[in-house]
Design a protein around this motif. Structure first.
Motif, PDB file in Angstrom:
ATOM      1  N   SER A   1     -10.965  -0.785  -2.589  1.00 54.59           N
ATOM      2  CA  SER A   1     -11.310  -2.194  -2.335  1.00 54.59           C
ATOM      3  C   SER A   1     -12.737  -2.399  -1.860  1.00 54.59           C
ATOM      4  O   SER A   1     -13.265  -3.514  -1.926  1.00 54.59           O
TER       5      SER A   1
ATOM      6  N   GLN B   1     -10.216  -9.199  -3.401  1.00 56.32           N
ATOM      7  CA  GLN B   1     -10.527  -7.785  -3.575  1.00 56.32           C
ATOM      8  C   GLN B   1      -9.265  -6.927  -3.428  1.00 56.32           C
ATOM      9  O   GLN B   1      -9.029  -6.003  -4.197  1.00 56.32           O
TER      10      GLN B   1
ATOM     11  N   SER C   1      -6.163  -7.971  -3.814  1.00 58.16           N
ATOM     12  CA  SER C   1      -5.255  -8.314  -4.912  1.00 58.16           C
ATOM     13  C   SER C   1      -5.574  -7.492  -6.155  1.00 58.16           C
ATOM     14  O   SER C   1      -4.683  -6.943  -6.812  1.00 58.16           O
ATOM     15  N   GLU C   2      -6.876  -7.401  -6.488  1.00 58.24           N
ATOM     16  CA  GLU C   2      -7.295  -6.646  -7.660  1.00 58.24           C
ATOM     17  C   GLU C   2      -7.078  -5.150  -7.467  1.00 58.24           C
ATOM     18  O   GLU C   2      -6.611  -4.447  -8.366  1.00 58.24           O
ATOM     19  N   SER C   3      -7.381  -4.649  -6.255  1.00 61.82           N
ATOM     20  CA  SER C   3      -7.265  -3.208  -5.990  1.00 61.82           C
ATOM     21  C   SER C   3      -5.816  -2.755  -6.043  1.00 61.82           C
ATOM     22  O   SER C   3      -5.514  -1.637  -6.486  1.00 61.82           O
ATOM     23  N   LEU C   4      -4.898  -3.598  -5.570  1.00 60.96           N
ATOM     24  CA  LEU C   4      -3.473  -3.243  -5.508  1.00 60.96           C
ATOM     25  C   LEU C   4      -2.694  -3.728  -6.720  1.00 60.96           C
ATOM     26  O   LEU C   4      -1.474  -3.531  -6.795  1.00 60.96           O
ATOM     27  N   GLU C   5      -3.412  -4.425  -7.637  1.00 66.13           N
ATOM     28  CA  GLU C   5      -2.776  -4.981  -8.837  1.00 66.13           C
ATOM     29  C   GLU C   5      -1.558  -5.829  -8.465  1.00 66.13           C
ATOM     30  O   GLU C   5      -0.464  -5.710  -9.013  1.00 66.13           O
ATOM     31  N   THR C   6      -1.798  -6.690  -7.485  1.00 63.10           N
ATOM     32  CA  THR C   6      -0.756  -7.576  -6.955  1.00 63.10           C
ATOM     33  C   THR C   6      -1.253  -9.010  -7.019  1.00 63.10           C
ATOM     34  O   THR C   6      -2.401  -9.290  -6.646  1.00 63.10           O
ATOM     35  N   PRO C   7      -0.412  -9.962  -7.479  1.00 61.39           N
ATOM     36  CA  PRO C   7      -0.854 -11.360  -7.560  1.00 61.39           C
ATOM     37  C   PRO C   7      -1.336 -11.893  -6.204  1.00 61.39           C
ATOM     38  O   PRO C   7      -0.731 -11.594  -5.167  1.00 61.39           O
ATOM     39  N   TYR C   8      -2.398 -12.660  -6.250  1.00 59.98           N
ATOM     40  CA  TYR C   8      -2.972 -13.277  -5.043  1.00 59.98           C
ATOM     41  C   TYR C   8      -1.913 -14.108  -4.319  1.00 59.98           C
ATOM     42  O   TYR C   8      -1.770 -14.019  -3.092  1.00 59.98           O
TER      43      TYR C   8
ATOM     44  N   ARG D   1       0.836  -1.213   0.000  1.00 60.10           N
ATOM     45  CA  ARG D   1       0.000   0.000   0.000  1.00 60.10           C
ATOM     46  C   ARG D   1       0.867   1.258   0.000  1.00 60.10           C
ATOM     47  O   ARG D   1       0.639   2.180  -0.790  1.00 60.10           O
TER      48      ARG D   1
ATOM     49  N   LYS E   1       2.685   2.084  -3.147  1.00 61.14           N
ATOM     50  CA  LYS E   1       1.801   2.655  -4.176  1.00 61.14           C
ATOM     51  C   LYS E   1       1.252   4.013  -3.767  1.00 61.14           C
ATOM     52  O   LYS E   1       0.321   4.544  -4.382  1.00 61.14           O
TER      53      LYS E   1
END
Length: 492
Positions: free
Chosen positions: A32, A56, A58-65, A18, A21
């Motif tokens: 999120s 949620q 993962s998608e919001s931070l554009e980071t792999p699960y 976080r 970014k």
């Protein structure tokens, strides 16, 4: 892997991603759809999100699960993971120092980068100074003792309860026979004095305890006072119902901090039983009231108790702070091998102030003017069959502090060609001079002393064992700094 550890690692990773970014908690909450308070709980390691919530994030931070749920920390936070995974926080009873583990977790979660830098620094210091796990435990114990002025009322009371229950007269000298009978009859011990003699490589061990058999293997060549101390420690383990304990004396290794702490408790119990607080306090009161110093009076007090020189001097560190309000003191134990240039400081305790000297890890030469070292030299120049004693006022060069230091040296009974001294130093103060009637202006020899030869500025010192290299280096850089300051001021 403990849930607490997994939660904390996830929280640290989430916070790191976080902040990388440039997102605030509020911003991540907006992205999120998760509440700011919920995200805060996650980052502090108090909650672990369910799978759908991780998706949620993962998608919001554009980071792999997989990266989010991995327990592997980035390189800049790896030391935190190592220290948490090592369970060092579990091994040391932080509550002894008034610290709750949750507080440490909060500190780590709130400032992971700074904590990581601090932990890395500690690790590097430990590596540079060869700090072992055992020495770390012993340093923690020493801090615990110093925080309590090395006096523990509960153990003192337990000793008196034991004496009353088993009809031990604390006004008389406690003997090994008194305690051996209790170990055998009350606690079911078997005493074996033959087994240790069969093993030449165990010649430095005084005893081994075999728990399943309740058998105590004991060296049959030890002195009466040593045997009494060993028996008193065994009684402590049994009377206080201590299970997590060491099985040899001296110790070979510690498995946990509890063993370190319990070994100290049993040793304290033994010292308090052999040298009861009421008796030693009365005798010291009479000694301190003397108009003139009389070393024979002190020797008679030591002889009154069935103890070694070291046990007596260590007992003073319990009694003086509590009953005489003499708290600014230190205890030192030095060892020396015949014909060796090295004197080793291998045991120390400092009450209230951090009095010099401390054990140094730089292989520097301790000041040869200390009475601690002089008594060893006196012993080695004698027939070595009796203790040597010494007392002096040590006035530290370039410091205001002066100490009345009493020292005693004896031959190590278990190590060939090794001498050792024990010393207690009392800070000279108006309070001390009021307590010790005999302490007058010229009662004792005063010596200007340093800490190590490498840091000492005393000139023409006949006892010097090394050049003042570290002092010279510091002076050189101080002179450079002063010249630079003068140049800057001249242009200001």
């Amino acid at each position: 892997m403990e849930d607490e550890y997994i939660r904390l690692i996830f929280g640290l990773k989430l916070k790191q991603i976080r902040t990388d970014k440039n997102l605030s908690l509020f911003g991540l909450a907006k992205l999120s759809g998760l509440s700011k308070s919920y995200l805060n709980e996650i980052e502090k390691g108090k909650k672990y999100p369910k799978t759908d919530k991780i998706l949620q994030l993962s998608e919001s931070l554009e980071t792999p699960y997989d990266h989010l749920v991995s327990l592997k920390l980035d390189k800049n936070l790896a030391p935190i993971g190592e220290i948490l995974q090592s369970k060092i926080l579990k091994e040391i009873p932080l509550e002894l120092f008034g610290i709750k583990e949750n507080n440490l977790i909060d500190i780590i979660a709130n400032a992971p980068a700074k904590v990581n830098a601090f932990i890395s620094t500690i690790i590097k210091i430990a590596q540079n100074y060869n700090l072992t796990r055992e020495s770390f435990f012993l340093a923690s114990l020493r801090s615990y003792q110093e925080a309590h002025n090395n006096y523990f009322e509960e153990i003192e009371t337990d000793v008196e309860k034991f004496a009353k229950a088993y009809h031990i007269d604390l006004l008389k000298k406690v003997t090994s026979n008194d305690l051996e009978e209790i170990l055998i009859e009350e606690f079911g011990y078997t005493i074996n004095t033959e087994e240790l003699q069969k093993h030449k490589n165990l010649d430095e061990l005084r005893n081994i305890y075999i728990a399943p058999k309740k058998m105590l293997l004991i060296d049959n060549t030890i002195s009466e006072s040593q045997k009494t101390f060993i028996y008193a420690k065994e009684i402590a383990y049994n009377f206080l119902k201590i299970e997590e304990r060491l099985y040899t004396f001296p110790w070979i290794k510690f498995e946990s901090f509890d063993q370190v702490l319990n070994n100290f408790i049993a040793s304290y119990f033994a010292g308090a039983l052999i040298i009861p607080r009421k008796s030693i306090t009365e005798k010291l009161t009479n000694l301190f009231a003397l108009e003139e110093w009389n070393s024979l009076k002190l020797h008679k007090i030591i002889k009154h108790f069935n103890c070694s020189q070291e046990t007596f001097y260590q007992r003073l560190t319990n009694i003086l702070p509590k009953f005489f309000n003499i708290k600014n003191l230190f205890f030192l134990r030095f060892t020396h091998q015949d014909n060796s240039p090295e004197f080793r400081l291998n045991k120390e305790l400092h009450i209230t102030q951090q009095q010099a000297p401390h054990a140094n890890r730089k292989n520097e030469h301790y000041c040869r003017r200390w009475i601690s070292i002089k008594t060893i030299k006196d012993l080695e120049n004698s027939v070595k069959n009796r203790a040597t004693f010494g007392v002096q006022i040590s006035s530290y060069e370039n410091q205001k502090n002066e100490y009345l230091v009493l020292s005693s040296a004896t031959q190590d009974p278990f190590k060939k060609d090794i001498s050792r001294s024990v010393s207690i130093g009392l800070l000279l103060s108006p309070h001390l001079k009021k307590k010790l009637t005999f302490l007058k202006e010229n009662t004792f020899t005063k010596k200007i002393v340093g800490v190590t030869c490498e840091t000492c500025a005393v000139e023409n010192c006949k006892e010097r064992a090394a050049k003042p290299t570290r002092l010279q280096k510091n002076n050189k850089y101080n002179n450079i700094a002063k010249t630079v300051d003068d140049i800057i001021k001249s242009y200001s």
